[in-house]
Motif scaffolding. Structure first.
Motif, PDB file in Angstrom:
ATOM      1  N   LEU A  20       0.826  -1.209   0.000  1.00  0.00           N
ATOM      2  CA  LEU A  20       0.000   0.000   0.000  1.00  0.00           C
ATOM      3  C   LEU A  20       0.862   1.261   0.000  1.00  0.00           C
ATOM      4  N   SER A  21       2.019   1.179   0.645  1.00  0.00           N
ATOM      5  CA  SER A  21       2.896   2.352   0.746  1.00  0.00           C
ATOM      6  C   SER A  21       3.547   2.703  -0.575  1.00  0.00           C
ATOM      7  N   THR A  22       3.548   1.767  -1.525  1.00  0.00           N
ATOM      8  CA  THR A  22       4.223   2.009  -2.803  1.00  0.00           C
ATOM      9  C   THR A  22       3.268   2.443  -3.913  1.00  0.00           C
ATOM     10  N   ASN A  24      -0.278   4.924  -5.268  1.00  0.00           N
ATOM     11  CA  ASN A  24      -0.846   6.264  -5.136  1.00  0.00           C
ATOM     12  C   ASN A  24      -2.302   6.180  -5.562  1.00  0.00           C
ATOM     13  N   TRP A 114       0.657   3.974  10.632  1.00  0.00           N
ATOM     14  CA  TRP A 114       1.120   3.649   9.277  1.00  0.00           C
ATOM     15  C   TRP A 114      -0.080   3.384   8.365  1.00  0.00           C
ATOM     16  N   ASN A 115      -1.009   2.562   8.854  1.00  0.00           N
ATOM     17  CA  ASN A 115      -2.181   2.235   8.056  1.00  0.00           C
ATOM     18  C   ASN A 115      -3.036   3.472   7.785  1.00  0.00           C
ATOM     19  N   TYR A 117      -2.052   6.495   7.587  1.00  0.00           N
ATOM     20  CA  TYR A 117      -1.368   7.366   6.618  1.00  0.00           C
ATOM     21  C   TYR A 117      -1.553   6.860   5.192  1.00  0.00           C
ATOM     22  N   VAL A 118      -1.295   5.569   4.961  1.00  0.00           N
ATOM     23  CA  VAL A 118      -1.367   5.053   3.588  1.00  0.00           C
ATOM     24  C   VAL A 118      -2.805   5.042   3.076  1.00  0.00           C
ATOM     25  N   ASN A 122      -2.284   7.272   0.165  1.00  0.00           N
ATOM     26  CA  ASN A 122      -1.952   6.365  -0.926  1.00  0.00           C
ATOM     27  C   ASN A 122      -3.188   5.749  -1.577  1.00  0.00           C
ATOM     28  N   TRP A 150      -8.358  -2.887   4.009  1.00  0.00           N
ATOM     29  CA  TRP A 150      -7.037  -2.483   3.533  1.00  0.00           C
ATOM     30  C   TRP A 150      -6.248  -3.680   3.006  1.00  0.00           C
TER      31      TRP A 150
END
Length: 357
Positions: A20-22, A24, A114-115, A117-118, A122, A150
């Motif tokens: 998920l962090s990679t 957009n 973290w979750n 944020y993404v 993202n 998610w």
């Protein structure tokens, strides 16, 4: 087995979060739209507009929505107290029990942040709100072959079968992990009550072959099966986050009040003074500060449970449960205190000393 289950489960979480962090919002939307077209479900931006029409998409940040998320966050980060159920078997308990509780709150907090944020940046803030609408209300127009979580969003972003498997397996791993944890907690709570003469004596019967309270395990199995049957017949009564409201009342609020009073009650002053953690900030005991924070958190959780529109139907069932659980606990204690008093046993003596651990 516990370590293997935990490692595999956490691997799935970390892999999903990295995927998920990679991405957009534009890249995710293109993949989501492709799958939506295949299953005749609204596309990314259409989902947002449908959720907006239903009143689930807000314009920007607000306190109500933020605090309303507290029950979910509390469910994730506040179960460090479970270490207390095996406190007598922990090496150096004066250090490790406190450390375990801190880590049990800190590590999930890191993953929650973290979750958050993404999902916000993202995947997209408005689409995340729309996903909550789908998850809570289950609109008929949503025909995707997976729930809007998610983890499933992470899974559709990769073609690697092994990564998909690990992301999905984490649900199985942690559900399995919950089973032995539940058996330990249930059995030890009732076992401890019976040791304090607050409960029938068969609660402390140990099987001569296995050296464990098999009767309590069997009792939990019966209750568990009955609960599963009830859920299958009446799924709308599922507690879900309502259980967190019960935790707020029976655990965090009561313990918070106890912490605030503990250093000042004369009857237990010797226990407070003997504790290795009777710390102070200035002249104020840390226990008092922690107790206040615990009460504040419990209050926010209870407010959130009743303020959330999605919880309205559940509160019809769970409000009586909240009061019933408290009333039943008081009656249980008073009954056994009365019964043991007739046998010449003062059950209150057990609360006037520190436990061995």
């Amino acid at each position: 087995m516990q370590k293997i289950t935990f490692i595999l489960g956490m691997a799935g979480v970390i892999i999903g979060m990295i995927i998920l962090s990679t991405t957009n919002p534009q890249h995710f939307a293109s993949i989501y739209d492709t799958i939506a077209a295949e299953y005749g479900s609204p596309k990314y931006h259409e989902v947002i507009e449908l959720a907006r029409e239903a009143g689930y998409v807000t314009e920007g940040w607000n306190w109500i929505s933020t605090l309303g998320l507290t029950p979910s966050i509390a469910w994730a980060i506040t179960y460090g107290f479970a270490i207390g159920y095996i406190g007598g078997e922990v090496k150096r308990p004066e250090r490790n029990i406190l450390l375990a509780q801190i880590l049990a709150a800190l590590i999930p907090t890191i993953f929650c942040v973290w979750n958050g944020y993404v999902m916000t940046y993202n995947i997209g803030y408005e689409f995340t709100e729309a996903s909550a609408y789908i998850d809570n209300e289950g609109p008929e127009w949503y025909t995707m072959p997976f729930p809007p979580t998610w983890a499933n969003y992470a899974a559709i972003l990769t073609d690697n079968i092994l990564l998909k498997f690990l992301i999905g397996f984490k649900f199985i791993a942690f559900d399995y992990y919950w089973i032995p944890f539940s058996y330990i907690v249930f059995a030890r709570v009732l076992f401890a009550q019976a040791m304090d003469n607050i409960g029938p004596r068969w609660f402390i019967d140990l099987n001569p072959r296995f050296g464990t309270p098999v009767k309590l395990y069997f009792l939990q199995w019966i209750l568990g099966q009955a609960t599963i049957v009830h859920y299958c017949l009446y799924p709308e009564v599922l507690g879900g986050l309502s259980v967190t409201g019960l935790d707020a009342l029976t655990v965090w609020a009561i313990i918070g009040i106890s912490c605030m009073l503990f250093p000042y009650v004369k009857k237990v002053r010797t226990i407070w003074e003997a504790s290795p953690h009777n710390w102070k900030i200035g002249k104020i005991p840390v226990a008092v500060i922690a107790g206040i924070l615990s009460i504040v958190m419990a209050g926010i959780v209870i407010w959130s449970v009743y303020a959330s529109p999605a919880m309205g139907g559940l509160n019809i069932y769970w409000t009586p449960i909240y009061f019933g659980a408290g009333f039943a606990g008081v009656i249980w204690y008073l009954f056994w205190r009365w019964k043991r008093a007739k046998e010449g046993i003062d059950v209150t003596l057990a609360f006037k000393e520190l436990p061995p651990e």
